[in-house]
Design an enzyme around this catalytic site. Structure first.
Site, PDB file in Angstrom:
ATOM      1  N   LYS A 253       0.841  -1.202   0.000  1.00  0.00           N
ATOM      2  CA  LYS A 253       0.000   0.000   0.000  1.00  0.00           C
ATOM      3  C   LYS A 253       0.873   1.248   0.000  1.00  0.00           C
ATOM      4  O   LYS A 253       2.038   1.199   0.396  1.00  0.00           O
ATOM      5  CB  LYS A 253      -0.858   0.024   1.279  1.00  0.00           C
ATOM      6  N   ARG A 327     -10.769 -11.118   1.612  1.00  0.00           N
ATOM      7  CA  ARG A 327     -11.669 -12.121   1.037  1.00  0.00           C
ATOM      8  C   ARG A 327     -11.071 -13.519   1.118  1.00  0.00           C
ATOM      9  O   ARG A 327     -11.785 -14.514   1.170  1.00  0.00           O
ATOM     10  CB  ARG A 327     -12.021 -11.738  -0.410  1.00  0.00           C
TER      11      ARG A 327
HETATM   12  N1  BES Z   1      -8.173  -3.543   4.122  1.00  0.00           N
HETATM   13  C1  BES Z   1      -8.362  -3.128   2.793  1.00  0.00           C
HETATM   14  C2  BES Z   1      -9.643  -2.322   2.581  1.00  0.00           C
HETATM   15  C3  BES Z   1      -9.786  -1.025   3.337  1.00  0.00           C
HETATM   16  C4  BES Z   1      -9.611   0.187   2.683  1.00  0.00           C
HETATM   17  C5  BES Z   1     -10.196  -1.002   4.656  1.00  0.00           C
HETATM   18  C6  BES Z   1      -9.792   1.382   3.362  1.00  0.00           C
HETATM   19  C7  BES Z   1     -10.380   0.191   5.342  1.00  0.00           C
HETATM   20  C8  BES Z   1     -10.173   1.390   4.688  1.00  0.00           C
HETATM   21  C9  BES Z   1      -8.402  -4.319   1.847  1.00  0.00           C
HETATM   22  O1  BES Z   1      -7.680  -5.427   2.252  1.00  0.00           O
HETATM   23  C10 BES Z   1      -7.842  -3.875   0.535  1.00  0.00           C
HETATM   24  O2  BES Z   1      -6.715  -3.446   0.513  1.00  0.00           O
HETATM   25  N2  BES Z   1      -8.619  -3.979  -0.536  1.00  0.00           N
HETATM   26  C11 BES Z   1      -8.174  -3.606  -1.822  1.00  0.00           C
HETATM   27  C12 BES Z   1      -8.701  -4.627  -2.812  1.00  0.00           C
HETATM   28  C13 BES Z   1      -8.175  -4.463  -4.216  1.00  0.00           C
HETATM   29  C14 BES Z   1      -6.690  -4.749  -4.256  1.00  0.00           C
HETATM   30  C15 BES Z   1      -8.911  -5.411  -5.114  1.00  0.00           C
HETATM   31  C16 BES Z   1      -8.748  -2.214  -2.141  1.00  0.00           C
HETATM   32  O3  BES Z   1      -9.874  -1.956  -1.773  1.00  0.00           O
HETATM   33  O4  BES Z   1      -8.041  -1.418  -2.730  1.00  0.00           O
HETATM   34 ZN    ZN Z   2      -5.637  -5.367   1.672  1.00  0.00          ZN
END
Ligand code: BES
Ligand code: ZN
Ligand code: ZN
Length: 473
Positions: A253, A327
């Site tokens: 991230k 997921r």
């Molecule tokens: N934990 C994150 C989602 C999240 C985002 C939680 C903001 C709280 C605040 C999740 O694991 C994630 O990173 N999801 C990705 C999925 C994508 C790579 C398909 C996302 O939402 O960018």
């Molecule tokens: Zn994530």
């Protein structure tokens, strides 16, 4: 006993909202001046001698005809904010709390705002540390209502617990310690078992193991069961995402996006907190919570983009993005729970996608379900607690989850990202009535809002307890 402050609520344009006679010059002057309109959440402090107390908080409740549980929660949250700023310890409230719904909402507004996370402050005696209200007394509260209020106190304790877990350092609330802390807090009425890494290997939970394999702290899964109605067939499985820290893994991230990622176990915290409240209240329902716990870390041992991992269900998953890890761990926990617990319905809650934050913001969670009645019941419970959910479709975008080398990919592209995450989970539910709550927007705030403090909100605890209470016999 004299309280530090006497709370005097007023309706907008309609005069005082209490029966007692309180009259002293500063109050008369304020009301005559027209400066105080009584709008919901308006607060004015006054000083003088109007009876026992000499400090008064004049509070606006908004228009009487528009009053709702949520408007009362928010108005009293605004009163409490000011009480905390002044470090006042005790308050007395003049307001006829004759119906449980009203009394409950007022108390919730106060209790949910009366929270501070100070555990990580270096010096607990320091001035800047927020002090909380310690005693609240209420005028002529019927004893029946007073008793009913215990329910709200119990639930608030669970909300605090969920907030504390989420606010804690991710380096402290590691999967193992999270599970231990939750198990000891849940205590006797809820039976807990923890599946450690060896158990997860034996069970074949390849997705949970994959997500956790890069971290210093090993993954595990906590199972917490409460049987409040042994005769009933209904058995509700609650699954909460427990990523104790989400760096994104090798698909790292950005710094900005990682900043709040200690919140990525808020789903797990909410589910465990809810079952504790349900057990304390002795509700006649059967509930099992599963919280798969893992840290999504970056390092030489991290699971890899492009590799394929085998899930508990036997389906294989090609990893297109290591940041879509929630997921994966949920898929294993849901499939494991469906097989071993034989639930009649499944609800999962997860801080799952950034896309839901874009779609619904920080006051509404996304709801997905394959069952109309279940979705409706959750929506109804949400109306009464003020924790909003908005149902989104499970449209047939399954083609986006196609993999050439495995059964599924773990990411289907940016468009409808939250729905594709839900569709991925649906592949592991074996057709059991199921609902998925994406709470990525509501779990953690950058600054306080209404009765939610800054950072962990404890969102979802009250919604789930309300849902389960309505299911109880
Ligand atoms: N934990 C994150 C989602 C999240 C985002 C939680 C903001 C709280 C605040 C999740 O694991 C994630 O990173 N999801 C990705 C999925 C994508 C790579 C398909 C996302 O939402 O960018
Ligand atoms: Zn994530
Ligand atoms: Zn995550």
């Amino acid at each position: 006993m004299q309280a530090d402050v006497l709370i005097l609520p007023f309706w907008e344009g309609g005069g005082k909202a209490f029966q007692e006679k309180v009259s002293f010059t500063p109050l008369e002057d304020l009301l005559h001046s027209g400066d105080f309109k009584g709008k919901a959440g308006d607060v004015v402090f006054l000083y003088g001698k109007g009876g026992r107390e000499s400090r008064f908080l004049v509070l606006g409740l908004g228009k009487k005809e528009n009053v709702s549980a949520e408007s009362l929660r928010k108005a009293f949250a605004s009163a409490l904010k000011r009480i905390k700023e002044k470090n006042l310890k005790s308050a007395h409230l003049l307001f006829p709390l004759l119906a449980e719904e009203i009394a409950g909402a007022v108390l919730e507004g106060i209790l949910l705002s009366n929270y501070a996370f100070s555990r990580l402050k270096g010096d607990a005696s320091e001035e800047r540390i927020p002090r909380l209200l310690e005693t609240l007394s209420i005028s002529s509260l019927p004893s029946k209502i007073e008793k009913a209020l215990d329910r709200y106190r119990t639930i608030a304790q669970s909300v605090y617990f969920a907030r504390d877990l989420v606010n804690d350092n991710a380096d402290h609330a590691t999967p193992e310690k999270f599970a231990k802390e939750a198990a000891s807090w849940l205590g006797g009425k809820v039976k807990t078992t923890v599946l450690d890494c060896v158990d997860l290997e034996r069970e074949g939970m390849g997705l949970l193991l994959a997500v956790g394999q890069g971290a210093r702290y090993k993954p595990c899964m906590i199972q917490a069961s409460y049987r409040g109605d042994p005769e009933a067939k209904e058995h509700i499985l609650l699954v909460g995402k427990g990523v104790t820290y989400d760096t994104g893994g090798l698909c790292l991230k950005t710094a900005d996006n990682m900043l709040t990622m200690k919140c990525d176990m808020a789903g797990a915290a909410a589910m465990l907190a809810a079952v504790k409240a349900v057990a304390e209240l002795g509700l006649k329902v059967n509930v099992t919570v599963l919280a798969p716990l893992a840290e999504n870390a970056i390092g030489s041992k991290s699971f890899k983009q492009g590799d394929v991992y085998r899930s508990f269900s036997g389906k294989t998953v090609e990893i297109l993005n290591t940041d879509a890890e929630g997921r994966l761990i949920l898929a294993d926990a849901i499939a494991w729970g469906v097989k071993h617990c034989k639930p009649t319905l499944v609800i999962d809650a997860a801080t799952l996608t950034g896309a839901i934050v874009i779609a619904l913001g920080d006051e509404i969670a996304g709801l997905f379900s394959n069952d109309e009645a279940l979705a409706q019941d959750l929506a109804d419970a949400s109306h009464s607690t003020g924790e909003h959910v908005w149902r989104l479709p499970l449209h047939d975008y399954k083609a986006s989850l196609h993999s050439d080398i495995a059964d599924l990919v773990n990411m289907g592209g940016r468009e409808a990202g939250s729905m594709k995450a839900a569709l991925f989970l649906q592949e592991f539910t074996e057709g059991v009535p199921w609902a998925h709550i994406d709470m990525a927007g509501t779990a953690f705030l950058g600054k306080p809002k209404g009765y939610s403090p800054t950072k962990a909100t404890g969102w979802g605890v009250r919604l789930l307890v309300e849902f389960l209470a309505r299911r109880a016999r």
